[in-house]
Design a protein around this motif. Structure first.
Motif, PDB file in Angstrom:
ATOM      1  N   VAL A  86      -7.336  28.702 -20.594  1.00  0.00           N
ATOM      2  CA  VAL A  86      -7.463  28.410 -19.166  1.00  0.00           C
ATOM      3  C   VAL A  86      -7.028  29.634 -18.373  1.00  0.00           C
ATOM      4  O   VAL A  86      -5.916  30.139 -18.541  1.00  0.00           O
ATOM      5  CB  VAL A  86      -6.610  27.188 -18.770  1.00  0.00           C
ATOM      6  CG1 VAL A  86      -6.661  26.976 -17.258  1.00  0.00           C
ATOM      7  CG2 VAL A  86      -7.091  25.942 -19.493  1.00  0.00           C
ATOM      8  N   ILE A  87      -7.913  30.122 -17.501  1.00  0.00           N
ATOM      9  CA  ILE A  87      -7.580  31.294 -16.696  1.00  0.00           C
ATOM     10  C   ILE A  87      -7.446  30.960 -15.208  1.00  0.00           C
ATOM     11  O   ILE A  87      -6.908  31.759 -14.439  1.00  0.00           O
ATOM     12  CB  ILE A  87      -8.610  32.421 -16.894  1.00  0.00           C
ATOM     13  CG1 ILE A  87     -10.026  31.965 -16.535  1.00  0.00           C
ATOM     14  CG2 ILE A  87      -8.565  32.941 -18.329  1.00  0.00           C
ATOM     15  CD1 ILE A  87     -11.068  33.084 -16.567  1.00  0.00           C
ATOM     16  N   GLU A  88      -7.933  29.778 -14.810  1.00  0.00           N
ATOM     17  CA  GLU A  88      -7.764  29.378 -13.405  1.00  0.00           C
ATOM     18  C   GLU A  88      -8.038  27.889 -13.266  1.00  0.00           C
ATOM     19  O   GLU A  88      -8.886  27.331 -13.979  1.00  0.00           O
ATOM     20  CB  GLU A  88      -8.696  30.166 -12.480  1.00  0.00           C
ATOM     21  CG  GLU A  88      -8.416  29.921 -10.990  1.00  0.00           C
ATOM     22  CD  GLU A  88      -9.228  30.816 -10.069  1.00  0.00           C
ATOM     23  OE1 GLU A  88      -8.983  30.762  -8.852  1.00  0.00           O
ATOM     24  OE2 GLU A  88     -10.117  31.553 -10.558  1.00  0.00           O
ATOM     25  N   GLU A  89      -7.325  27.257 -12.333  1.00  0.00           N
ATOM     26  CA  GLU A  89      -7.537  25.853 -11.989  1.00  0.00           C
ATOM     27  C   GLU A  89      -7.522  25.724 -10.470  1.00  0.00           C
ATOM     28  O   GLU A  89      -6.646  26.279  -9.813  1.00  0.00           O
ATOM     29  CB  GLU A  89      -6.434  24.965 -12.563  1.00  0.00           C
ATOM     30  CG  GLU A  89      -6.336  24.963 -14.076  1.00  0.00           C
ATOM     31  CD  GLU A  89      -5.211  24.084 -14.581  1.00  0.00           C
ATOM     32  OE1 GLU A  89      -5.300  23.592 -15.723  1.00  0.00           O
ATOM     33  OE2 GLU A  89      -4.228  23.886 -13.825  1.00  0.00           O
ATOM     34  N   VAL A  90      -8.488  25.017  -9.919  1.00  0.00           N
ATOM     35  CA  VAL A  90      -8.525  24.781  -8.481  1.00  0.00           C
ATOM     36  C   VAL A  90      -8.912  23.337  -8.214  1.00  0.00           C
ATOM     37  O   VAL A  90      -9.601  22.703  -9.026  1.00  0.00           O
ATOM     38  CB  VAL A  90      -9.511  25.723  -7.746  1.00  0.00           C
ATOM     39  CG1 VAL A  90      -9.080  27.177  -7.872  1.00  0.00           C
ATOM     40  CG2 VAL A  90     -10.924  25.539  -8.254  1.00  0.00           C
ATOM     41  N   THR A  91      -8.482  22.826  -7.077  1.00  0.00           N
ATOM     42  CA  THR A  91      -8.881  21.486  -6.644  1.00  0.00           C
ATOM     43  C   THR A  91      -9.232  21.528  -5.158  1.00  0.00           C
ATOM     44  O   THR A  91      -8.839  22.453  -4.432  1.00  0.00           O
ATOM     45  CB  THR A  91      -7.760  20.451  -6.863  1.00  0.00           C
ATOM     46  OG1 THR A  91      -6.608  20.843  -6.098  1.00  0.00           O
ATOM     47  CG2 THR A  91      -7.401  20.337  -8.337  1.00  0.00           C
ATOM     48  N   ALA A  92      -9.968  20.537  -4.731  1.00  0.00           N
ATOM     49  CA  ALA A  92     -10.305  20.383  -3.310  1.00  0.00           C
ATOM     50  C   ALA A  92     -10.471  18.899  -3.026  1.00  0.00           C
ATOM     51  O   ALA A  92     -10.880  18.127  -3.897  1.00  0.00           O
ATOM     52  CB  ALA A  92     -11.586  21.138  -2.961  1.00  0.00           C
ATOM     53  N   VAL A  93     -10.158  18.515  -1.807  1.00  0.00           N
ATOM     54  CA  VAL A  93     -10.252  17.114  -1.389  1.00  0.00           C
ATOM     55  C   VAL A  93     -11.134  17.045  -0.142  1.00  0.00           C
ATOM     56  O   VAL A  93     -10.899  17.771   0.825  1.00  0.00           O
ATOM     57  CB  VAL A  93      -8.864  16.519  -1.084  1.00  0.00           C
ATOM     58  CG1 VAL A  93      -8.992  15.048  -0.697  1.00  0.00           C
ATOM     59  CG2 VAL A  93      -7.940  16.677  -2.284  1.00  0.00           C
ATOM     60  N   GLU A  94     -12.131  16.189  -0.203  1.00  0.00           N
ATOM     61  CA  GLU A  94     -13.044  16.013   0.923  1.00  0.00           C
ATOM     62  C   GLU A  94     -13.292  14.522   1.138  1.00  0.00           C
ATOM     63  O   GLU A  94     -13.222  13.728   0.197  1.00  0.00           O
ATOM     64  CB  GLU A  94     -14.382  16.717   0.652  1.00  0.00           C
ATOM     65  CG  GLU A  94     -14.303  18.223   0.590  1.00  0.00           C
ATOM     66  CD  GLU A  94     -14.037  18.862   1.943  1.00  0.00           C
ATOM     67  OE1 GLU A  94     -14.510  18.307   2.960  1.00  0.00           O
ATOM     68  OE2 GLU A  94     -13.352  19.910   1.973  1.00  0.00           O
ATOM     69  N   PRO A  95     -13.575  14.122   2.376  1.00  0.00           N
ATOM     70  CA  PRO A  95     -13.870  12.702   2.614  1.00  0.00           C
ATOM     71  C   PRO A  95     -15.165  12.268   1.959  1.00  0.00           C
ATOM     72  O   PRO A  95     -16.110  13.053   1.836  1.00  0.00           O
ATOM     73  CB  PRO A  95     -13.966  12.620   4.149  1.00  0.00           C
ATOM     74  CG  PRO A  95     -14.295  14.010   4.586  1.00  0.00           C
ATOM     75  CD  PRO A  95     -13.619  14.916   3.611  1.00  0.00           C
ATOM     76  N   VAL A  96     -15.191  11.020   1.509  1.00  0.00           N
ATOM     77  CA  VAL A  96     -16.411  10.419   0.962  1.00  0.00           C
ATOM     78  C   VAL A  96     -17.074   9.647   2.097  1.00  0.00           C
ATOM     79  O   VAL A  96     -16.481   8.736   2.664  1.00  0.00           O
ATOM     80  CB  VAL A  96     -16.082   9.483  -0.210  1.00  0.00           C
ATOM     81  CG1 VAL A  96     -17.326   8.718  -0.646  1.00  0.00           C
ATOM     82  CG2 VAL A  96     -15.518  10.281  -1.379  1.00  0.00           C
ATOM     83  N   GLU A  97     -18.310  10.016   2.408  1.00  0.00           N
ATOM     84  CA  GLU A  97     -18.959   9.461   3.592  1.00  0.00           C
ATOM     85  C   GLU A  97     -20.027   8.431   3.282  1.00  0.00           C
ATOM     86  O   GLU A  97     -20.503   7.745   4.192  1.00  0.00           O
ATOM     87  CB  GLU A  97     -19.553  10.604   4.420  1.00  0.00           C
ATOM     88  CG  GLU A  97     -18.488  11.607   4.891  1.00  0.00           C
ATOM     89  CD  GLU A  97     -19.075  12.705   5.749  1.00  0.00           C
ATOM     90  OE1 GLU A  97     -19.878  12.386   6.649  1.00  0.00           O
ATOM     91  OE2 GLU A  97     -18.735  13.881   5.517  1.00  0.00           O
TER      92      GLU A  97
END
Length: 260
Positions: A86-97
């Motif tokens: 593993v060289i990178e981990e990212v997350t993002a949160v967006e509304p479910v429409e």
């Protein structure tokens, strides 16, 4: 990583008819043939990790993409691996429409995935997406939609068959490593008989009556069906899911727990 084709960025405000029309355009733009900047046999994840034949700079970066949901939010997780590390981990949160609608998953989850890709600092060579690619009514599942929008080679790995017909009956207990072609039928816009993906048995119990169901692997963009399943097989290491999406699934669950 930002969209190369911004006209394909998922817009949940579109009508169903407009979404389906956009998917037809995405399928026309998709390349279901190998157009890779790396040799697929250089993928060393899962059973192939540790086979050092290239320098780190030459080894392809494979990212796993998965989602979790909390109330009206989508939590997207991307885990990048090189040589099984593993060289990178990212997350993002967006509304479910919009609610879940079979065949329109990318309009529900796509913006969270694209937001996560924007946070990624490494440049991936291939995305392995939890969802369908060409095994889709209009040949434009989640992996195809994301792959074409980013112009990134992508593979879809789904746990259930959305559409298409197996070339032969899928047995109750497929052997580990076994593959069965999935062909387009009347539900799919591709000509009947077109190979749109594979049922692939990534793992199976050695004995007993309990059986592990196969995965359904399909090309998303810039990769053929045959190479897609080859790569997924190289990414599996003793688990049912390929390592990139297995780790992304775990990261998404961890991010969801923190939000909760």
């Amino acid at each position: 990583m930002n969209p190369v084709r911004p006209e394909f960025v998922p817009d949940p405000s579109l009508s169903r008819e407009q979404m389906e029309a956009l998917q037809h355009d995405i399928a026309e733009a998709a390349v279901f043939a190998d157009d890779l900047d790396f040799d697929p046999t250089d993928v060393r994840i899962g059973r192939h990790a540790g086979q050092q034949t290239l320098t780190d700079d030459e080894s392809p970066v494979i990212v796993g993409v998965d989602q979790a949901f909390l109330d009206d939010r989508a939590v997207s997780a991307i885990v990048a691996l090189r040589d099984g590390e593993v060289i990178e981990e990212v997350t993002a949160v967006e509304p479910v429409e919009i609610p879940y609608i079979p065949g329109l998953l990318s309009f529900r989850e796509g913006n969270a995935i694209l937001a996560a890709f924007e946070r990624l600092s490494v440049t991936p060579d291939l995305a392995v997406v939890d969802g369908s690619g060409r095994i889709h009514f209009r040949e434009a599942g989640l992996a195809t939609h994301i792959g074409v929008t980013l112009d990134l080679p992508a593979v879809g790995v789904a746990k259930n068959l959305l559409c298409g017909t197996p070339a032969r009956s899928i047995p109750d207990r497929m052997l580990e490593g076994e593959r069965i072609v999935i062909e387009a039928d009347s539900e799919v816009t591709a000509p009947d008989g077109t190979v749109v993906g594979y049922a692939f048995q990534s793992r199976q119990y050695d004995s007993g009556s309990t059986s592990i169901n196969p995965l359904y692997v399909s090309p998303g963009h810039r990769i053929s069906a045959e190479t897609a399943v080859d790569v997924v097989e190289r990414c599996c290491g003793g688990y049912k899911l390929p390592e990139p999406t297995r780790l992304a699934d775990r990261l998404a669950d961890e991010a969801k727990a923190e939000l909760a």
